[in-house]
Design an enzyme around this catalytic site. Sequence first.
Site, PDB file in Angstrom:
ATOM      1  N   TYR A  62       1.308 -29.587  30.081  1.00  0.00           N
ATOM      2  CA  TYR A  62       2.530 -29.371  29.291  1.00  0.00           C
ATOM      3  C   TYR A  62       3.752 -30.057  29.905  1.00  0.00           C
ATOM      4  O   TYR A  62       4.686 -30.378  29.190  1.00  0.00           O
ATOM      5  CB  TYR A  62       2.800 -27.872  29.142  1.00  0.00           C
TER       6      TYR A  62
ATOM      7  N   THR B 231       5.713 -25.111  39.760  1.00  0.00           N
ATOM      8  CA  THR B 231       6.371 -23.893  40.237  1.00  0.00           C
ATOM      9  C   THR B 231       5.612 -23.375  41.455  1.00  0.00           C
ATOM     10  O   THR B 231       4.391 -23.214  41.401  1.00  0.00           O
ATOM     11  CB  THR B 231       6.362 -22.828  39.129  1.00  0.00           C
TER      12      THR B 231
ATOM     13  N   ARG C  51      12.265 -27.064  33.981  1.00  0.00           N
ATOM     14  CA  ARG C  51      12.820 -25.793  33.474  1.00  0.00           C
ATOM     15  C   ARG C  51      12.894 -25.822  31.961  1.00  0.00           C
ATOM     16  O   ARG C  51      13.751 -25.204  31.345  1.00  0.00           O
ATOM     17  CB  ARG C  51      14.199 -25.561  34.071  1.00  0.00           C
TER      18      ARG C  51
ATOM     19  N   LYS D 158      14.084 -22.134  40.945  1.00  0.00           N
ATOM     20  CA  LYS D 158      13.128 -22.029  39.838  1.00  0.00           C
ATOM     21  C   LYS D 158      12.595 -20.596  39.700  1.00  0.00           C
ATOM     22  O   LYS D 158      12.564 -20.023  38.606  1.00  0.00           O
ATOM     23  CB  LYS D 158      11.969 -22.993  40.089  1.00  0.00           C
TER      24      LYS D 158
ATOM     25  N   ARG E 127      15.071 -13.512  34.291  1.00  0.00           N
ATOM     26  CA  ARG E 127      14.756 -13.245  32.891  1.00  0.00           C
ATOM     27  C   ARG E 127      13.758 -12.090  32.772  1.00  0.00           C
ATOM     28  O   ARG E 127      13.887 -11.223  31.920  1.00  0.00           O
ATOM     29  CB  ARG E 127      14.198 -14.514  32.245  1.00  0.00           C
TER      30      ARG E 127
ATOM     31  N   HIS F  27      30.326  -6.348  24.736  1.00  0.00           N
ATOM     32  CA  HIS F  27      31.100  -6.310  25.985  1.00  0.00           C
ATOM     33  C   HIS F  27      31.099  -7.716  26.578  1.00  0.00           C
ATOM     34  O   HIS F  27      30.050  -8.366  26.616  1.00  0.00           O
ATOM     35  CB  HIS F  27      30.440  -5.313  26.946  1.00  0.00           C
TER      36      HIS F  27
ATOM     37  N   ARG G  83      30.967  -8.907  29.418  1.00  0.00           N
ATOM     38  CA  ARG G  83      30.122  -9.222  30.578  1.00  0.00           C
ATOM     39  C   ARG G  83      28.702  -8.649  30.446  1.00  0.00           C
ATOM     40  O   ARG G  83      27.991  -8.512  31.422  1.00  0.00           O
ATOM     41  CB  ARG G  83      30.795  -8.707  31.866  1.00  0.00           C
TER      42      ARG G  83
ATOM     43  N   CYS H 139       4.712 -18.629  32.605  1.00  0.00           N
ATOM     44  CA  CYS H 139       5.822 -18.794  33.560  1.00  0.00           C
ATOM     45  C   CYS H 139       6.429 -17.454  33.949  1.00  0.00           C
ATOM     46  O   CYS H 139       6.318 -17.019  35.087  1.00  0.00           O
ATOM     47  CB  CYS H 139       6.906 -19.659  32.951  1.00  0.00           C
TER      48      CYS H 139
ATOM     49  N   LYS I 127       5.151 -16.036  22.081  1.00  0.00           N
ATOM     50  CA  LYS I 127       6.531 -15.851  21.641  1.00  0.00           C
ATOM     51  C   LYS I 127       6.707 -16.523  20.278  1.00  0.00           C
ATOM     52  O   LYS I 127       5.808 -17.245  19.825  1.00  0.00           O
ATOM     53  CB  LYS I 127       7.511 -16.402  22.668  1.00  0.00           C
TER      54      LYS I 127
ATOM     55  N   ARG J  70      -1.357 -18.350  25.629  1.00  0.00           N
ATOM     56  CA  ARG J  70      -1.622 -17.998  27.035  1.00  0.00           C
ATOM     57  C   ARG J  70      -0.874 -16.748  27.467  1.00  0.00           C
ATOM     58  O   ARG J  70       0.321 -16.626  27.221  1.00  0.00           O
ATOM     59  CB  ARG J  70      -1.240 -19.174  27.934  1.00  0.00           C
TER      60      ARG J  70
HETATM   61  N1  SAJ Z   1      10.807 -12.248  25.719  1.00  0.00           N
HETATM   62  C1  SAJ Z   1      11.168 -10.944  25.414  1.00  0.00           C
HETATM   63  N2  SAJ Z   1      12.474 -10.663  25.183  1.00  0.00           N
HETATM   64  C2  SAJ Z   1      13.439 -11.626  25.229  1.00  0.00           C
HETATM   65  C3  SAJ Z   1      13.076 -12.944  25.561  1.00  0.00           C
HETATM   66  C4  SAJ Z   1      11.749 -13.231  25.810  1.00  0.00           C
HETATM   67  O1  SAJ Z   1      10.313 -10.047  25.365  1.00  0.00           O
HETATM   68  O2  SAJ Z   1      14.603 -11.294  24.983  1.00  0.00           O
HETATM   69  C5  SAJ Z   1       9.399 -12.586  25.976  1.00  0.00           C
HETATM   70  C6  SAJ Z   1       8.840 -13.653  25.037  1.00  0.00           C
HETATM   71  O3  SAJ Z   1       8.410 -13.088  23.815  1.00  0.00           O
HETATM   72  C7  SAJ Z   1       7.712 -14.214  25.869  1.00  0.00           C
HETATM   73  C8  SAJ Z   1       8.254 -14.125  27.287  1.00  0.00           C
HETATM   74  O4  SAJ Z   1       9.310 -13.186  27.247  1.00  0.00           O
HETATM   75  O5  SAJ Z   1       6.549 -13.421  25.764  1.00  0.00           O
HETATM   76  C9  SAJ Z   1       8.758 -15.416  27.865  1.00  0.00           C
HETATM   77  O6  SAJ Z   1       9.457 -16.182  26.889  1.00  0.00           O
HETATM   78  P1  SAJ Z   1      10.777 -17.011  27.201  1.00  0.00           P
HETATM   79  O7  SAJ Z   1      11.212 -17.666  25.953  1.00  0.00           O
HETATM   80  O8  SAJ Z   1      11.761 -16.139  27.863  1.00  0.00           O
HETATM   81  O9  SAJ Z   1      10.342 -18.050  28.298  1.00  0.00           O
HETATM   82  P2  SAJ Z   1       9.171 -19.153  28.453  1.00  0.00           P
HETATM   83  O10 SAJ Z   1       8.100 -18.549  29.287  1.00  0.00           O
HETATM   84  O11 SAJ Z   1       8.781 -19.754  27.163  1.00  0.00           O
HETATM   85  O12 SAJ Z   1       9.977 -20.269  29.287  1.00  0.00           O
HETATM   86  C10 SAJ Z   1      10.613 -19.890  30.494  1.00  0.00           C
HETATM   87  C11 SAJ Z   1      12.033 -20.456  30.487  1.00  0.00           C
HETATM   88  N3  SAJ Z   1      12.792 -19.861  31.591  1.00  0.00           N
HETATM   89  C12 SAJ Z   1      13.988 -19.265  31.392  1.00  0.00           C
HETATM   90  O13 SAJ Z   1      14.489 -19.131  30.299  1.00  0.00           O
HETATM   91  C13 SAJ Z   1      14.685 -18.761  32.620  1.00  0.00           C
HETATM   92  C14 SAJ Z   1      12.006 -21.966  30.601  1.00  0.00           C
HETATM   93  O14 SAJ Z   1      13.316 -22.488  30.733  1.00  0.00           O
HETATM   94  C15 SAJ Z   1      11.150 -22.376  31.812  1.00  0.00           C
HETATM   95  O15 SAJ Z   1      11.073 -23.787  31.919  1.00  0.00           O
HETATM   96  C16 SAJ Z   1       9.761 -21.843  31.595  1.00  0.00           C
HETATM   97  O16 SAJ Z   1       9.851 -20.413  31.565  1.00  0.00           O
HETATM   98  C17 SAJ Z   1       8.888 -22.305  32.746  1.00  0.00           C
HETATM   99  O17 SAJ Z   1       8.132 -23.258  32.535  1.00  0.00           O
HETATM  100  O18 SAJ Z   1       9.018 -21.789  33.856  1.00  0.00           O
END
Ligand code: SAJ
Length: 434
Positions: free
Chosen positions: A13, A130, A163, A215, A222, A253, A255, A269, A326, A333
């Site tokens: 990827y 990573t 990222r 990273k 998150r 809010h 913040r 990830c 998502k 995966r």
């Molecule tokens: N999710 C929630 N609630 C949210 C946001 C996400 O439950 O509010 C879930 C999603 O449904 C999913 C999982 O979290 O199952 C992860 O989804 P994501 O969109 O947050 O992230 P990834 O895994 O697709 O991509 C992340 C990203 N990292 C960040 O946003 C900090 C991306 O920028 C990275 O490059 C990627 O991981 C990576 O390759 O590490």
Amino acid sequence: MTFTKLCVLGLGYIGLPTASTFATHGLQVVGVDVNPQVVETLRNGGLHIHEPGLRTLVEAALKSGKLTVSEKPEEADAFIIAVPTPFYDDQCGDYAGQKYKLADMRAVASATEAILPYLRNNNLVVLESTSPPCTTADLVAPILERSGLKAGVDFYLAYSPERVLPGQILRELIENARVIGGITPASAQAGRDLYAIFVRGEILQTDATTAEMVKLMENTYRDVNIAIANEFARLAERFGVDVWEAIKIASLHPRVKILSPGPGVGGHCISVDPWFFVAAAPDITPLIYNARQVNDAQPHYVVDLVKRALGSLQGKKIAALGLSYKPDVDDLRESPAVEVVHLLQNEGVLVQAFEPFKPDTDLPGITAVPSLAAALKEADAVLLLVNHSELRALMPEKLVAMTPARILIDTVNGWAGKDWAGAGFKVFRLGVRK
Ligand code: SAJ
């Protein structure tokens, strides 16, 4: 430093988009993968991964002759390692009775070893995978130094994580800010010279271990924030509150910005990377550890919600909508939606699953059907597991004609704001008990 030829190890990827982007920006690129099927597929004009725009990019790179693919590296000015770093399935660590997952760094080690015979003075090697803190210095450098050349002296060595967001990889690869951590400042500078070929975002130079931590910190941040959203959903249900309404108000809010609860955290990830911190320092990471536990438990929480909606689950028929990890991607995966389906089946539910982005899904142990109509046709309840735009857009009057089910269970707040009751449905929503 100037570059004419680049070798990218790992055509997944990240590696494949990166190799192709360098090739379309004029570099001679050899894309290397140890999987002969991947090399064969690409050579025959096929593609083994799905990402919007990738097919066109790879075709352009191959047709121009600037990208070639191979099972072995070659001499080059620079080498990029972009291989997977999963965790071990069959072994884990233990800290005071708490089990934690361990990073499997074998692919990084063997990709580094594969470079060894081709490493020359003044080359640049960049690790993108990573990795736990100190990997570049403690794992990659010693392997490369078996060549007799010294890292940071005879060749440059840097860590630069990707990222990019799956689904938007090609755009983010170019536009995102990029961090480059060098084993020496000159290594970071050499890395900058390489990525500046196509990166339009800011390029930040630092040391290798800082870049590794950056990273992991991003994805862990998150994960922890999603965990608190999931815990808020549980609290809201206990206290008779609609968590989505509460999140919306709290996020006004200046913040506060609360993420969304859901069926869990998937992908390769965010559900993986926090473990790299825990495994590296289990004695000082209780918050990260517990956030992982909360998010991993979320599919079980969805099963409890289904029980609340249906009572006994034995023999019930459920249409499960969405299987990807998502919204609006086809990637299954580590998907929590898939885990929910497995858990429901263990409770005796007959699940018909439908994934609009992969209607031909063929997952062991799961009955996936190729259309929405097929999933809905004999269901007792409809379970929304992924907030795909296409599923979110379903209107009550359309759904009511497609299914005998009159119970909807919404785990992602996809169906809020529509008159489901008016169409005869009873709706159960994750994070809502009013
Ligand atoms: N999710 C929630 N609630 C949210 C946001 C996400 O439950 O509010 C879930 C999603 O449904 C999913 C999982 O979290 O199952 C992860 O989804 P994501 O969109 O947050 O992230 P990834 O895994 O697709 O991509 C992340 C990203 N990292 C960040 O946003 C900090 C991306 O920028 C990275 O490059 C990627 O991981 C990576 O390759 O590490």
